[in-house]
Design an enzyme around this catalytic site. Structure first.
Site, PDB file in Angstrom:
ATOM      1  N   ALA A   1      33.728  54.659  48.884  1.00 45.11           N
ATOM      2  CA  ALA A   1      33.300  54.728  50.243  1.00 45.11           C
ATOM      3  C   ALA A   1      32.761  55.954  50.770  1.00 45.11           C
ATOM      4  O   ALA A   1      31.809  56.030  51.715  1.00 45.11           O
ATOM      5  CB  ALA A   1      34.708  54.494  51.038  1.00 45.11           C
TER       6      ALA A   1
ATOM      7  N   ALA B   1      39.016  65.459  46.741  1.00 42.78           N
ATOM      8  CA  ALA B   1      40.160  65.980  46.466  1.00 42.78           C
ATOM      9  C   ALA B   1      40.320  66.671  45.015  1.00 42.78           C
ATOM     10  O   ALA B   1      41.171  67.383  44.576  1.00 42.78           O
ATOM     11  CB  ALA B   1      41.260  65.024  46.622  1.00 42.78           C
TER      12      ALA B   1
ATOM     13  N   CYS C   1      36.552  52.027  37.722  1.00 38.13           N
ATOM     14  CA  CYS C   1      36.399  50.651  37.014  1.00 38.13           C
ATOM     15  C   CYS C   1      36.010  50.787  35.691  1.00 38.13           C
ATOM     16  O   CYS C   1      36.350  49.773  34.995  1.00 38.13           O
ATOM     17  CB  CYS C   1      35.377  49.788  37.828  1.00 38.13           C
ATOM     18  SG  CYS C   1      35.919  49.114  39.412  1.00 38.13           S
TER      19      CYS C   1
ATOM     20  N   HIS D   1      28.602  57.786  38.463  1.00 39.85           N
ATOM     21  CA  HIS D   1      27.273  56.940  38.658  1.00 39.85           C
ATOM     22  C   HIS D   1      26.172  57.988  39.204  1.00 39.85           C
ATOM     23  O   HIS D   1      24.949  57.571  38.690  1.00 39.85           O
ATOM     24  CB  HIS D   1      27.758  56.333  40.291  1.00 39.85           C
ATOM     25  CG  HIS D   1      29.002  55.322  40.039  1.00 39.85           C
ATOM     26  ND1 HIS D   1      28.809  54.193  39.479  1.00 39.85           N
ATOM     27  CD2 HIS D   1      30.204  55.132  40.708  1.00 39.85           C
ATOM     28  CE1 HIS D   1      29.728  53.396  39.505  1.00 39.85           C
ATOM     29  NE2 HIS D   1      30.712  54.119  40.445  1.00 39.85           N
TER      30      HIS D   1
ATOM     31  N   ASP E   1      39.433  51.592  50.301  1.00 41.52           N
ATOM     32  CA  ASP E   1      40.964  51.027  49.902  1.00 41.52           C
ATOM     33  C   ASP E   1      42.043  51.361  50.885  1.00 41.52           C
ATOM     34  O   ASP E   1      43.246  50.821  50.666  1.00 41.52           O
ATOM     35  CB  ASP E   1      41.203  51.399  48.244  1.00 41.52           C
ATOM     36  CG  ASP E   1      40.270  50.798  47.235  1.00 41.52           C
ATOM     37  OD1 ASP E   1      39.587  49.974  47.899  1.00 41.52           O
ATOM     38  OD2 ASP E   1      40.521  51.205  46.176  1.00 41.52           O
TER      39      ASP E   1
ATOM     40  N   TYR F   1      16.847  26.553  34.815  1.00 36.93           N
ATOM     41  CA  TYR F   1      17.211  25.665  33.543  1.00 36.93           C
ATOM     42  C   TYR F   1      16.413  25.864  32.454  1.00 36.93           C
ATOM     43  O   TYR F   1      15.219  25.809  32.565  1.00 36.93           O
ATOM     44  CB  TYR F   1      17.124  24.153  33.966  1.00 36.93           C
ATOM     45  CG  TYR F   1      17.386  23.163  32.682  1.00 36.93           C
ATOM     46  CD1 TYR F   1      18.280  23.075  31.702  1.00 36.93           C
ATOM     47  CD2 TYR F   1      16.283  22.266  32.539  1.00 36.93           C
ATOM     48  CE1 TYR F   1      18.245  22.355  30.747  1.00 36.93           C
ATOM     49  CE2 TYR F   1      16.071  21.500  31.373  1.00 36.93           C
ATOM     50  CZ  TYR F   1      17.272  21.519  30.492  1.00 36.93           C
ATOM     51  OH  TYR F   1      17.104  20.702  29.326  1.00 36.93           O
TER      52      TYR F   1
ATOM     53  N   TRP G   1      21.455  19.966  35.563  1.00 40.53           N
ATOM     54  CA  TRP G   1      22.600  20.006  36.605  1.00 40.53           C
ATOM     55  C   TRP G   1      23.281  21.432  36.045  1.00 40.53           C
ATOM     56  O   TRP G   1      23.934  21.064  35.000  1.00 40.53           O
ATOM     57  CB  TRP G   1      23.264  18.893  36.904  1.00 40.53           C
ATOM     58  CG  TRP G   1      22.758  17.846  37.668  1.00 40.53           C
ATOM     59  CD1 TRP G   1      22.452  16.673  37.044  1.00 40.53           C
ATOM     60  CD2 TRP G   1      22.334  17.892  38.932  1.00 40.53           C
ATOM     61  NE1 TRP G   1      22.097  15.689  37.933  1.00 40.53           N
ATOM     62  CE2 TRP G   1      21.922  16.460  39.165  1.00 40.53           C
ATOM     63  CE3 TRP G   1      22.227  18.511  40.135  1.00 40.53           C
ATOM     64  CZ2 TRP G   1      21.536  16.103  40.283  1.00 40.53           C
ATOM     65  CZ3 TRP G   1      21.910  18.209  41.315  1.00 40.53           C
ATOM     66  CH2 TRP G   1      21.339  16.981  41.425  1.00 40.53           C
TER      67      TRP G   1
END
Length: 456
Positions: free
Chosen positions: A11, A33, A42, A60, A288, A431, A439
């Site tokens: 964030a 911090a 993650c 990152h 969070d 496909y 499908w």
């Protein structure tokens, strides 16, 4: 303008990047911090499995990359107080020295902390004893040191959510014998038990000892190792291992904002509107530590990294005079467990019913691609729709090769736009025999749902 963002994770960094992108003249300070801004929490399990090396790869963006955007990073700096009226932030550095930072606009992204689920003994034992929480880079280094220095052979993981499952794989790959303990009736409680059972089987197939319906109440250390104890189906349960990892969810960090006068909502998280306003003048919040606006449930608490990125981006734009809105979450999630992938989006049957819908759910197992092309595998898909035909949610479990993440994203896109289950058949999906069918599996599952609903 001086924008201050608290928090060096999703964030906070998203806020800073968006503000600088839209207006390079804005002076942006990010208060972090620890010493690890913009690291992928993650990705930590894949560092332990050694699929990601070295640990710096989890960033990152590097420190230099971030500063190249024009933002100023204040590392190892803890925000301790917000003077809303005076627009000053009090901070404390790693040496204990306090200072203040003036701001025109403030964004608070203090995130969440690991839950301890009321387990007795966790406040007395720590990484040096072989008892670990896992939520930060500091936690990562502590666990890695313990594994290197003590060479444990056995591990207990308390919790079988996303991080717990990923760490069960990582520690198994590292050669440890893992016991995974889950409070509920099945692992991965974010999907229905029949699908969680498939994940359970995958863990067992790789040697993980899975124990469900077990609530851990105490953790203690003895000469023979670390003992967890609690109740299993009403009976006393006790197990000992060389190292214990507790991953039982998170709780929002709200003290900084509530002390300044912010209110809280679901999950005890700070209340924000869709523009990420806290109700305090010139103070925004994201990530969070705040509530989530869910497209089907309304206001709830659902901490996810993807949500934190989006909320931070909205806060960064609005803090410098924009009018962005967080479009809302659907709780879309995916996790890999050994060779299996499980995903979900939207609502499950009981969640939909609690939200006032009249749900109908049905399961099917279409192949991921044409059966005549080698390697076809079934995907377990469970569709939840309203009785009026509106799509409400989907759960999928299948092999890693079956493009589970892509397919849950198809459902998430349909949910975002309020499509009916029947309208899924109108989608023009790609496909070729090695990858799909005329499908697609997502459409075969929704068509099966329609047939079953007509017969119900």
């Amino acid at each position: 303008m001086h924008l201050v963002a608290i928090g060096g994770s999703d964030a906070g960094i998203s806020t800073a990047l968006r503000a600088r992108e839209l207006d390079p003249s804005v002076d942006v300070t990010v208060v972090v911090a620890d010493a690890y801004p913009n690291f992928s929490i993650c990705g930590i399990p894949y560092y332990f499995s050694r699929e990601v090396q070295p640990w710096q790869s989890l960033a990152h963006r590097t420190h230099a990359d971030l500063e190249a955007t024009g933002m100023n990073l204040r590392l190892n700096t803890l925000a301790t107080d917000i003077d809303v009226a005076g627009r000053h932030l009090t901070v404390r550095d790693e040496h204990g020295a306090e200072s203040t930072i003036p701001y025109d606009e403030l964004m608070v992204g203090t995130g969440a902390s690991p839950s301890t689920a009321g387990i007795t003994g966790l406040d007395q034992l720590g990484p040096q004893d072989g008892v670990h929480l896992l939520h930060s880079m500091g936690d990562t280094f502590a666990l890695e040191r313990y594994l290197d220095d003590n060479k444990p052979e056995t591990a207990i993981i308390v919790g079988a959510g996303y991080v717990g499952l990923e760490m069960a794989e990582a520690l198994t790959v590292r050669g440890l014998r893992v016991t995974q303990i889950q409070r509920g009736p099945e692992v991965l409680s974010t999907v229905d038990a029949e699908l969680g059972a498939l994940v359970h089987d995958e863990l067992s197939r790789h040697g993980v000892d899975v124990v469900t319906n077990t609530r851990i109440e105490t953790i203690s250390r003895a000469d023979r190792g670390i003992t967890v104890a609690g109740a299993y189906d009403g009976q006393t349960f006790e197990r000992t291992a060389d190292v214990v990892l507790v991953v039982v969810g998170v709780r929002p960090n709200t003290t900084l904002l509530t002390a300044a006068g912010a209110t809280t909502g679901p999950g005890g998280a700070v209340s924000v509107d869709e523009q990420m306003r806290t109700g305090l003048p010139n103070v925004w919040a994201a990530g969070d530590g705040v509530v989530t606006h869910h497209r089907l449930l309304g206001t709830t608490y659902l901490p996810l990294g993807t949500t934190a990125h989006k909320q931070g981006r909205v806060a960064g734009e609005n803090a410098i005079g924009g009018d962005a809105r967080f479009a809302g979450s659907l709780g879309t999630q995916v996790v890999k467990i050994f060779d299996l992938v499980a995903a979900r989006t939207g609502l499950r049957d009981h969640e939909a019913r609690a939200a006032g819908f009249t749900p109908f759910s049905a399961s099917s197992t279409p192949n991921d691609h044409k059966a005549y092309y080698p390697g076809a595998t079934p995907i377990n898909i469970r569709i939840t729709g309203d009785r009026d035909g509106r799509l409400l949610g989907a759960q999928l479990v299948g092999q890693r090769s079956a493009e589970i993440a892509k397919r849950v994203d198809t459902y998430a896109t349909a949910l975002h736009h309020g499509m009916t289950v029947a309208q899924m058949s109108d989608l023009d999906l790609s496909y070729t025999p090695p990858l799909g069918s005329p499908w697609d599996a997502v459409q075969m599952a929704t068509q099966d749902w329609e047939r079953r609903r007509r017969l119900a």
